[in-house]
Design an enzyme around this catalytic site. Structure first.
Site, short mmCIF file in Angstrom:
data_model
loop_
_atom_site.label_atom_id
_atom_site.label_comp_id
_atom_site.label_asym_id
_atom_site.label_seq_id
_atom_site.Cartn_x
_atom_site.Cartn_y
_atom_site.Cartn_z
N GLY A 159 -0.61 1.23 1.91
CA GLY A 159 0.30 1.78 2.91
C GLY A 159 1.05 2.96 2.34
O GLY A 159 1.51 2.92 1.21
N GLN A 160 1.19 4.00 3.12
CA GLN A 160 1.86 5.20 2.65
C GLN A 160 3.14 5.48 3.43
O GLN A 160 3.96 6.28 3.01
CB GLN A 160 0.92 6.39 2.74
N ASP A 161 3.32 4.86 4.56
CA ASP A 161 4.51 5.13 5.37
C ASP A 161 5.75 4.60 4.67
O ASP A 161 5.76 3.47 4.16
CB ASP A 161 4.37 4.47 6.74
N PRO A 162 6.82 5.38 4.64
CA PRO A 162 8.05 4.90 4.01
C PRO A 162 8.73 3.85 4.88
O PRO A 162 8.56 3.82 6.10
CB PRO A 162 8.91 6.16 3.92
#
Length: 92
Positions: free
Chosen positions: A66-69
Site C-alpha cells: 500500500g502506498q496511500d498515506p
C-alpha cells in the site's frame, strides 16, 4: 529487542543479508535522526516489520503493498491498509 526478533525465521534468512548491510544501517540512522529532530515516523519501530513476523515466509501466497498515506497520525500499524489504532476501528 534485537532486529532479528521482529522477523519470522524464514523472512530473516531471506532478508538478513540486506538488514545487516551498511545501506540498511544508513537508512535506520537517517530515520533515527529524523525522529530525534522531532519528526513523527509511523508505524512505530515495533510495528515496522510486523507483517514479516505475522506471515511466515513458507505460507506466503500474495503480497499486497500500500502506498496511500494514512489520513491521521499514529494510525499505521505495520500491515497494509490496517488501522487498528484508529478510534473508528478499535482493537478486537
Amino acid at each position: 529487542m534485537a532486529l532479528q526478533d521482529h522477523f519470522e525465521e524464514g523472512w530473516w534468512i531471506k532478508l538478513a543479508p540486506y538488514l545487516k548491510s551498511e545501506k540498511f544501517n544508513n537508512i535506520t540512522n537517517f530515520l533515527k535522526s529524523e525522529v530525534n529532530s522531532g519528526k513523527m515516523i509511523t508505524p512505530l519501530f515495533n510495528n515496522i516489520f510486523r507483517a514479516f513476523k505475522e506471515c511466515p515466509y513458507k505460507e506466503l501466497k500474495v503480497v499486497m503493498l500500500g502506498q496511500d498515506p494514512y489520513p491521521w497520525p499514529k494510525v499505521a500499524d505495520g500491515l497494509a491498509f490496517s488501522a487498528r489504532n484508529h478510534p473508528l476501528n478499535p482493537p478486537a
